[in-house]
Design a protein around this motif. Structure first.
Motif, PDB file in Angstrom:
ATOM      1  N   THR A 199       8.036  10.580  -3.695  1.00 37.49           N
ATOM      2  CA  THR A 199       8.185  11.465  -4.845  1.00 37.49           C
ATOM      3  C   THR A 199       6.833  11.765  -5.476  1.00 37.49           C
ATOM      4  OG1 THR A 199      10.308  10.412  -5.276  1.00 37.49           O
ATOM      5  CG2 THR A 199       9.427  11.779  -7.022  1.00 37.49           C
ATOM      6  N   PHE A 200       5.979  10.752  -5.561  1.00 34.29           N
ATOM      7  CA  PHE A 200       4.627  10.907  -6.097  1.00 34.29           C
ATOM      8  C   PHE A 200       3.622  10.808  -4.962  1.00 34.29           C
ATOM      9  CE2 PHE A 200       5.597   8.901 -10.542  1.00 34.29           C
ATOM     10  CZ  PHE A 200       6.463   9.941 -10.815  1.00 34.29           C
ATOM     11  N   GLU A 201       2.505  11.489  -5.130  1.00 32.99           N
ATOM     12  CA  GLU A 201       1.427  11.452  -4.138  1.00 32.99           C
ATOM     13  C   GLU A 201       0.400  10.389  -4.530  1.00 32.99           C
ATOM     14  OE1 GLU A 201      -2.226  14.370  -2.776  1.00 32.99           O
ATOM     15  OE2 GLU A 201      -0.440  15.251  -3.703  1.00 32.99           O
ATOM     16  N   ALA A 202      -0.095   9.664  -3.549  1.00 32.12           N
ATOM     17  CA  ALA A 202      -1.171   8.701  -3.778  1.00 32.12           C
ATOM     18  C   ALA A 202      -2.484   9.435  -3.562  1.00 32.12           C
ATOM     19  CB  ALA A 202      -1.040   7.522  -2.824  1.00 32.12           C
ATOM     20  N   ARG A 203      -3.275   9.566  -4.605  1.00 30.91           N
ATOM     21  CA  ARG A 203      -4.503  10.353  -4.511  1.00 30.91           C
ATOM     22  C   ARG A 203      -5.747   9.504  -4.283  1.00 30.91           C
ATOM     23  NH1 ARG A 203      -2.891  14.160  -9.534  1.00 30.91           N
ATOM     24  NH2 ARG A 203      -1.270  15.315  -8.475  1.00 30.91           N
ATOM     25  N   GLN A 204      -5.781   8.317  -4.860  1.00 30.55           N
ATOM     26  CA  GLN A 204      -6.975   7.478  -4.739  1.00 30.55           C
ATOM     27  C   GLN A 204      -7.001   6.826  -3.360  1.00 30.55           C
ATOM     28  OE1 GLN A 204      -5.439   5.370  -7.927  1.00 30.55           O
ATOM     29  NE2 GLN A 204      -6.888   6.123  -9.459  1.00 30.55           N
ATOM     30  N   PRO A 205      -8.160   6.761  -2.732  1.00 32.78           N
ATOM     31  CA  PRO A 205      -8.266   6.177  -1.388  1.00 32.78           C
ATOM     32  C   PRO A 205      -7.744   4.740  -1.303  1.00 32.78           C
ATOM     33  CG  PRO A 205     -10.300   7.299  -1.960  1.00 32.78           C
ATOM     34  CD  PRO A 205      -9.442   7.300  -3.196  1.00 32.78           C
ATOM     35  N   THR A 206      -8.028   3.924  -2.310  1.00 26.01           N
ATOM     36  CA  THR A 206      -7.560   2.533  -2.287  1.00 26.01           C
ATOM     37  C   THR A 206      -6.038   2.477  -2.334  1.00 26.01           C
ATOM     38  OG1 THR A 206      -9.555   1.907  -3.479  1.00 26.01           O
ATOM     39  CG2 THR A 206      -7.790   0.290  -3.408  1.00 26.01           C
TER      40      THR A 206
END
Length: 174
Positions: free
Chosen positions: A135-142
């Motif tokens: 549902t949500f996107e993970a934007r940070q590389p970690t």
């Protein structure tokens, strides 16, 4: 802490820090405490595997990070209602979102080590739950790395449900 050290010192009682338990030790403990018919002692491994395959375990995770450090609380609940609670303290700095993933990953690794196939996980982070569900996107590389590892571990279960229920998780963990 000093007060307790003095009180305990009078009785030659020594406080020792509890270290993390390896998954195999936990698996051995559950096997030893599970009620198995004496007729099945030769097939005890098969009996336990069958019990685990046909039942759903629950995993509750809670993570917290502050300037003093970070840590997680985990509770695995067997289908029979036995609770196995663990607290882990980390010696590295991390964000709240990362420690929430650390909590889930630690729980997933334990469940996998125990050969649990059906798992219902409760996390107190809506962000983590929604990123895993897509549902949500993970934007940070970690966070992307954490998410990829979580999805990889989730694939090892026959069935997996994830619920974000902060109130219930906090009530059970405290």
């Amino acid at each position: 802490m000093a007060k307790w050290a003095i009180e305990l010192g009078e009785h030659d009682i020594e406080f020792r820090v509890r270290h993390s338990i390896k998954g195999q030790v936990l698996a051995d403990f559950i096997i030893e405490t599970d009620n198995i018919d004496e007729e099945d002692t030769n097939n005890s491994t098969q009996v336990i595997i069958l019990k685990v395959e046909n039942t759903e375990w629950k995993l509750y995770t809670d993570g917290a990070s502050s300037s003093d450090g970070s840590g997680v609380g985990l509770m695995l609940v067997s289908p029979k209602g036995k609770e196995f609670t663990y607290a882990l303290r980390f010696k590295f700095t991390t964000t709240n979102n990362e420690v929430e993933y650390d909590a889930l990953l630690a729980g997933l690794r334990m469940a996998k080590e125990l050969n649990i196939l059906h798992l219902h996980a409760f996390v107190d982070s809506q962000l983590v739950a929604n990123q895993i569900k897509g549902t949500f996107e993970a934007r940070q590389p970690t966070i992307q790395l954490y998410l990829a590892k979580a999805k990889e571990l989730i694939e090892s279960f026959k069935s997996f449900k994830l619920v974000s229920d902060e109130a219930k998780t906090r009530r059970l963990m405290h």
